[in-house]
Design a protein around this motif. Structure first.
Motif, PDB file in Angstrom:
ATOM      1  N   ARG A  14      34.953 -87.422  18.981  1.00  0.00           N
ATOM      2  CA  ARG A  14      34.561 -86.488  20.025  1.00  0.00           C
ATOM      3  C   ARG A  14      35.348 -85.181  19.895  1.00  0.00           C
ATOM      4  O   ARG A  14      34.812 -84.087  20.093  1.00  0.00           O
ATOM      5  CB  ARG A  14      34.807 -87.109  21.397  1.00  0.00           C
ATOM      6  N   ARG A  18      34.020 -81.363  19.324  1.00  0.00           N
ATOM      7  CA  ARG A  18      34.423 -80.299  20.254  1.00  0.00           C
ATOM      8  C   ARG A  18      34.892 -79.072  19.471  1.00  0.00           C
ATOM      9  O   ARG A  18      34.491 -77.941  19.758  1.00  0.00           O
ATOM     10  CB  ARG A  18      35.546 -80.800  21.161  1.00  0.00           C
ATOM     11  N   GLY A 439      40.930 -81.726  16.664  1.00  0.00           N
ATOM     12  CA  GLY A 439      40.546 -82.441  17.877  1.00  0.00           C
ATOM     13  C   GLY A 439      41.132 -83.825  17.961  1.00  0.00           C
ATOM     14  O   GLY A 439      41.167 -84.439  19.028  1.00  0.00           O
TER      15      GLY A 439
END
Length: 441
Positions: A14, A18, A439
């Protein structure tokens, strides 16, 4: 000819998405600021040049100012790339969007020919030069930033997604032009509403600068600093002295990428209005369909790069490019009534736009990567994109098939480049460690 090792391709987290999403969205907002000019080229030609001038000459000069932005790309790109290789990718990546937004805002408030005469096109020209310098630093920095964040085996997807984000800026421009054509009459747009898209571009620029505050420096650049390797004093000199062999394929592929964008996004909407008599709103709507499928095509092309390698993917999409553009112009000439479908097919076939970055970032090592990409990409783009639109517009009265023949030539160039250089130019990423995107930290 395999560009990327896919034996152990880690999944995107994720946090990875991002970081990638923020980079792509910021790039989309910057490209909007640069490209919105072309959607109003006809309007600007009436506002910034003498009314007694022939319409074709006004339009040609309007496009001339547009392509001047391409000519300014090498200057900004080379300077910004030098600091990107020395000081880091993120700083230059953030600066470029601010340099793009301010001129866009100024275009939205500046006087026209009716107010200040020939000073108006001269000011417009100066602002386009500033925008060209900004985008010259944006694209090479963006490619390098995303590629150096992505894990090995996912770089094709990451760069394809980024290209989809950059081309989404074209879609924002097309949608804005479509909305204005529906909300305002042609006279209202000519009187005042033409300013709104440029003022909106200033707002987009502020948003883009804010978004990039959340990005971190690339792991590859940080690894170079952790090893305390001194930066190359003059990266461009190193490129020209030690990596000359990579300049030819990089320049040729830049021309192929440029040609796909110019024909699909820049030339065809204007041709549909001038030669085929379509109203502006319908033209912009069709262009939006093409750009949506260009976005999809870039992502699919990136996934294919990870599967079969960048050089092989380049071969395939070089073949698809003239086929898709040929179908689009066949539907226009034959008036088949399914132009939206043909435009969608053409957008998918221009997936070469999503393949070329994977080759470009692999042609140069990390120490001089931004400078290598920036020099070849911006010089080739400036020369090619500054002449191609003018030549195609000038030749279009001769035959509606000019763009198709042009794409056939450029597809052949892409295919021959892949066949010749694919066996001779191993891509540098094969020898680099697999970084983890910021990230995940």
């Amino acid at each position: 000819m395999t560009a990327i090792d896919t034996a152990r391709a880690p999944r995107f987290s994720r946090g990875d998405h991002r970081t990638l999403g923020l980079a792509a969205l910021g790039g989309a907002l910057e490209i909007y600021d640069f490209i919105i000019f072309v959607f109003f080229a006809l309007t600007l030609s009436q506002l910034f040049f003498p009314p007694e001038m022939p319409e074709w000459l006004r339009l040609l000069q309007s496009f001339g100012i547009f392509v001047t932005g391409y000519l300014a790309r090498p200057l900004g790109g080379i300077l910004m790339a030098h600091f990107a290789d020395h000081l880091g990718r993120k700083r230059v990546f953030s600066l470029s969007i601010l340099m793009m937004a301010l001129p866009c805002l100024l275009i939205g408030v500046m006087p026209t020919y009716a107010d200040i005469g020939y000073a108006a096109p001269l000011i417009l020209l100066a602002l386009r030069i500033l925008q060209g310098a900004a985008v010259g630093g944006e694209v090479p920095s963006a490619w390098t930033f995303v590629a150096e964040h992505a894990p090995v085996g996912r770089r094709g997807y990451a760069l394809g997604f980024l290209q989809a984000g950059l081309t989404f800026g074209y879609l924002l421009g097309a949608l804005t032009a479509t909305a204005l054509a529906q909300l305002y009459s042609p006279q209202e747009i000519l009187d005042y509403a033409w300013r709104y898209p440029f003022l909106l571009g200033g707002v987009f620029g502020v948003i883009g600068v804010w978004l990039r505050r959340w990005l971190s420096e690339t792991p590859v650049f940080l690894a170079l600093r952790e090893r305390r390797e001194p930066p190359v004093s003059f990266p461009l000199r190193s490129v020209l002295n030690e990596h000359r062999r990579a300049l030819i394929p990089a320049a040729l592929l830049t021309c192929v990428l440029t040609s796909a964008v110019v024909v699909l996004v820049v030339i065809t909407p204007t041709v549909m209005q001038q030669r085929f008599g379509m109203i502006a709103g319908h033209t912009f709507a069709l262009s939006s369909v093409g750009i949506v499928f260009l976005n999809i095509g870039c992502v699919l092309a990136g996934l294919l790069v990870d599967r079969i390698g960048a050089w092989r993917a380049l071969m395939l999409y070089s073949l698809l490019l003239p086929l898709g553009i040929g179908a689009l112009y066949a539907s226009l000439v034959g008036q088949w009534g399914a132009t939206w479908l043909a435009y969608a097919l053409a957008g998918l076939s221009c997936g070469v736009v999503g393949v070329v970055p994977s080759v470009m970032v692999g042609l140069f090592p990390a120490q001089i990567r931004v400078s290598g990409i920036s020099f070849t990409y911006n010089v080739a783009y400036a020369l090619w994109a500054s002449t191609t639109p003018l030549a195609l517009i000038a030749l279009m009265p001769w035959s509606p098939w000019v763009c198709v023949g042009f794409c056939l030539i450029m597809g052949t160039v892409g295919l021959l480049t892949a066949l010749y250089f694919g066996r001779r130019e191993p891509l540098a990423f094969a020898a680099e460690p697999a970084p983890i995107m910021c990230g995940d930290k």
